[in-house]
Structure formats: C-alpha cells, structure tokens
Design a protein around this motif. Structure first.
Motif, PDB file in Angstrom:
ATOM      1  N   ALA A   9     -25.651   3.314-127.463  1.00  0.00           N
ATOM      2  CA  ALA A   9     -26.369   3.633-128.691  1.00  0.00           C
ATOM      3  C   ALA A   9     -25.382   3.795-129.842  1.00  0.00           C
ATOM      4  N   SER A  10     -25.870   3.492-131.039  1.00  0.00           N
ATOM      5  CA  SER A  10     -25.076   3.681-132.256  1.00  0.00           C
ATOM      6  C   SER A  10     -25.786   4.713-133.130  1.00  0.00           C
ATOM      7  N   PRO A  11     -25.127   5.215-134.173  1.00  0.00           N
ATOM      8  CA  PRO A  11     -25.793   6.172-135.063  1.00  0.00           C
ATOM      9  C   PRO A  11     -27.100   5.628-135.659  1.00  0.00           C
ATOM     10  N   ASP A  12     -27.203   4.325-135.787  1.00  0.00           N
ATOM     11  CA  ASP A  12     -28.439   3.728-136.306  1.00  0.00           C
ATOM     12  C   ASP A  12     -29.614   3.881-135.342  1.00  0.00           C
ATOM     13  N   ASP A  13     -29.345   4.269-134.099  1.00  0.00           N
ATOM     14  CA  ASP A  13     -30.390   4.407-133.078  1.00  0.00           C
ATOM     15  C   ASP A  13     -30.991   5.805-132.996  1.00  0.00           C
ATOM     16  N   ALA A  14     -30.573   6.719-133.853  1.00  0.00           N
ATOM     17  CA  ALA A  14     -31.024   8.114-133.739  1.00  0.00           C
ATOM     18  C   ALA A  14     -32.549   8.237-133.783  1.00  0.00           C
ATOM     19  N   ALA A  15     -33.212   7.553-134.692  1.00  0.00           N
ATOM     20  CA  ALA A  15     -34.676   7.634-134.788  1.00  0.00           C
ATOM     21  C   ALA A  15     -35.341   7.022-133.558  1.00  0.00           C
ATOM     22  N   LEU A  16     -34.779   5.934-133.061  1.00  0.00           N
ATOM     23  CA  LEU A  16     -35.307   5.314-131.843  1.00  0.00           C
ATOM     24  C   LEU A  16     -35.191   6.281-130.664  1.00  0.00           C
ATOM     25  N   ASP A  43     -38.101  14.350-137.330  1.00  0.00           N
ATOM     26  CA  ASP A  43     -36.943  14.465-138.221  1.00  0.00           C
ATOM     27  C   ASP A  43     -35.860  15.340-137.609  1.00  0.00           C
ATOM     28  N   GLU A  44     -36.263  16.464-136.992  1.00  0.00           N
ATOM     29  CA  GLU A  44     -35.280  17.333-136.338  1.00  0.00           C
ATOM     30  C   GLU A  44     -34.650  16.636-135.137  1.00  0.00           C
ATOM     31  N   LEU A  45     -35.468  15.940-134.350  1.00  0.00           N
ATOM     32  CA  LEU A  45     -34.927  15.206-133.207  1.00  0.00           C
ATOM     33  C   LEU A  45     -33.949  14.124-133.655  1.00  0.00           C
ATOM     34  N   THR A  46     -34.314  13.391-134.697  1.00  0.00           N
ATOM     35  CA  THR A  46     -33.435  12.342-135.215  1.00  0.00           C
ATOM     36  C   THR A  46     -32.113  12.934-135.668  1.00  0.00           C
ATOM     37  N   SER A  47     -32.165  14.034-136.376  1.00  0.00           N
ATOM     38  CA  SER A  47     -30.948  14.709-136.825  1.00  0.00           C
ATOM     39  C   SER A  47     -30.105  15.168-135.635  1.00  0.00           C
ATOM     40  N   ASP A  51     -26.294  13.902-134.577  1.00  0.00           N
ATOM     41  CA  ASP A  51     -25.193  14.815-134.265  1.00  0.00           C
ATOM     42  C   ASP A  51     -24.574  14.471-132.907  1.00  0.00           C
ATOM     43  N   GLN A  52     -25.413  14.255-131.903  1.00  0.00           N
ATOM     44  CA  GLN A  52     -24.910  13.937-130.560  1.00  0.00           C
ATOM     45  C   GLN A  52     -24.125  12.626-130.567  1.00  0.00           C
ATOM     46  N   LEU A  53     -24.639  11.625-131.298  1.00  0.00           N
ATOM     47  CA  LEU A  53     -23.977  10.325-131.357  1.00  0.00           C
ATOM     48  C   LEU A  53     -22.610  10.392-132.025  1.00  0.00           C
ATOM     49  N   GLY A  54     -22.359  11.442-132.799  1.00  0.00           N
ATOM     50  CA  GLY A  54     -21.069  11.609-133.451  1.00  0.00           C
ATOM     51  C   GLY A  54     -20.019  12.285-132.589  1.00  0.00           C
ATOM     52  N   SER A  57     -17.444  13.067-126.690  1.00  0.00           N
ATOM     53  CA  SER A  57     -17.704  13.407-125.281  1.00  0.00           C
ATOM     54  C   SER A  57     -19.118  13.033-124.833  1.00  0.00           C
ATOM     55  N   ILE A  58     -19.953  12.582-125.753  1.00  0.00           N
ATOM     56  CA  ILE A  58     -21.336  12.236-125.407  1.00  0.00           C
ATOM     57  C   ILE A  58     -21.518  10.726-125.440  1.00  0.00           C
ATOM     58  N   LYS A  59     -22.125  10.222-124.384  1.00  0.00           N
ATOM     59  CA  LYS A  59     -22.441   8.798-124.279  1.00  0.00           C
ATOM     60  C   LYS A  59     -23.948   8.666-124.155  1.00  0.00           C
ATOM     61  N   ILE A  60     -24.528   7.808-124.983  1.00  0.00           N
ATOM     62  CA  ILE A  60     -25.961   7.561-124.915  1.00  0.00           C
ATOM     63  C   ILE A  60     -26.167   6.057-124.751  1.00  0.00           C
ATOM     64  N   PHE A  61     -26.956   5.713-123.753  1.00  0.00           N
ATOM     65  CA  PHE A  61     -27.247   4.317-123.449  1.00  0.00           C
ATOM     66  C   PHE A  61     -28.730   4.055-123.663  1.00  0.00           C
ATOM     67  N   ILE A  62     -29.033   2.874-124.169  1.00  0.00           N
ATOM     68  CA  ILE A  62     -30.416   2.457-124.390  1.00  0.00           C
ATOM     69  C   ILE A  62     -30.711   1.265-123.488  1.00  0.00           C
ATOM     70  N   ALA A  63     -31.885   1.303-122.847  1.00  0.00           N
ATOM     71  CA  ALA A  63     -32.346   0.193-122.005  1.00  0.00           C
ATOM     72  C   ALA A  63     -33.349  -0.630-122.788  1.00  0.00           C
ATOM     73  N   GLU A  64     -33.155  -1.950-122.763  1.00  0.00           N
ATOM     74  CA  GLU A  64     -34.072  -2.865-123.430  1.00  0.00           C
ATOM     75  C   GLU A  64     -34.554  -3.911-122.442  1.00  0.00           C
ATOM     76  N   LEU A  65     -35.808  -4.285-122.574  1.00  0.00           N
ATOM     77  CA  LEU A  65     -36.355  -5.380-121.786  1.00  0.00           C
ATOM     78  C   LEU A  65     -35.775  -6.698-122.303  1.00  0.00           C
ATOM     79  N   PRO A  66     -35.888  -7.782-121.537  1.00  0.00           N
ATOM     80  CA  PRO A  66     -35.351  -9.074-121.993  1.00  0.00           C
ATOM     81  C   PRO A  66     -35.875  -9.507-123.370  1.00  0.00           C
TER      82      PRO A  66
END
Length: 160
Positions: A9-16, A43-47, A51-54, A57-66
């Motif tokens: 995930a990137s910082p642009d993925d926070a809302a997703l 809005d609070e979750l996105t924020s 923060d976590q994406l910054g 020590s935190i890694k966030i991965f997103i799964a996408e279908l084909p």
C-alpha cells in the motif's frame, strides 16, 4: 481461479484501506460493541491509515483481483526487541489486521496476504510471525490454524 495480485500500500491508499477495514471491523463491532464503535468515521480511519503508512515498521498489503478490484488488506508491524534479564533478543512480525471482502473469501486471498506478511517479516530478519484473534471469530481462528498458527498464550478479559 486466478491468484490475487498483492501489492504494498502507498499513502494514496489510505481511503481505500479505511473502506476495506469495514469487512473485519463490522464483525468486531457486532460482537463487542463495548470496545468497537458501530460506525467509525471514514475520515478518522483514513487519517489513521495515513499515519500508519508513514511508519517504517508497518507494512500494509492490498489484495486485488485480476480485474484490479481491491478485495482485502493485511497490516503488520515489524518488531525488534533487545535482550533483557529475562528474555533473549527477538525480532518478529505481528499481523494487526487482515480483512477480505465477504464475496472474495475462500479464494486464496487471505493466504496470499499472509504470505506477503511472512515474506516481509523474513526480509526484515524476523524469526516469528504472530497474531491475535477474538474467541468469537471462529472463522478467523480456523483460517489461522489452517495457515499454520498455533496458540502461544491466552489473553483473558473481565469487565469491571
């Protein structure tokens, strides 16, 4: 069935991520309304995810279908602990969240997300992979056990 694409995930993925979080949060809020808010603010979750994406020590991965549709995520924290009088030094990765859209379960998405977290932990020099699961979440417990996790300790809870 094609395997999901797993990406960091990137910082642009926070809302997703805030939106994907509802798949797991709703289960917790229904069973433990004393702890989990019924309808958290997007809005609070996105924020919070920004923060976590910054944090390194935190890694966030997103799964996408084909077809590119996002259907889940996993968030993990890498830990390094120094030795002390009681314990050896250790490095481990803790799975904090995993969420998969209900229509996408039993398609290898959760397993692919766990594999991404395992690999990130290995690359960081971690020797253990840990997570927690609520007793009421029998589907998650079964999934983790089928994925090779075993119980290491229990956290007990009592209202005061």
């Amino acid at each position: 069935m094609h395997p999901p694409k797993i990406r960091l995930a990137s910082p642009d993925d926070a809302a997703l991520l805030a939106e994907l979080n509802r798949f797991v949060h709703d289960i917790h809020a229904a069973r433990r309304p004393d702890l989990f808010k019924e309808d958290p603010s997007i809005d609070e979750l996105t924020s919070g995810f920004k923060d976590q994406l910054g944090r390194e020590s935190i890694k966030i991965f997103i799964a996408e279908l084909p077809d590119g549709r996002p259907v889940g995520y996993a968030m993990a924290t890498l830990h390094q602990r120094a030795a002390n009088a009681l314990m050896h030094a250790s490095s481990f990765v803790v799975l904090e969240h995993v969420a998969v859209a209900p229509e996408a379960t039993r398609r290898g998405i959760g397993t692919a997300l766990l594999d991404a977290v395992r690999e990130a932990g290995r690359k960081a020099g971690c020797t253990r992979f840990m997570t927690e699961v609520w007793d009421f979440n029998s589907k998650a417990s079964s999934f983790f056990e089928a994925s090779g996790f075993t119980s290491a300790w229990r956290r007990l809870d009592q209202p005061l």
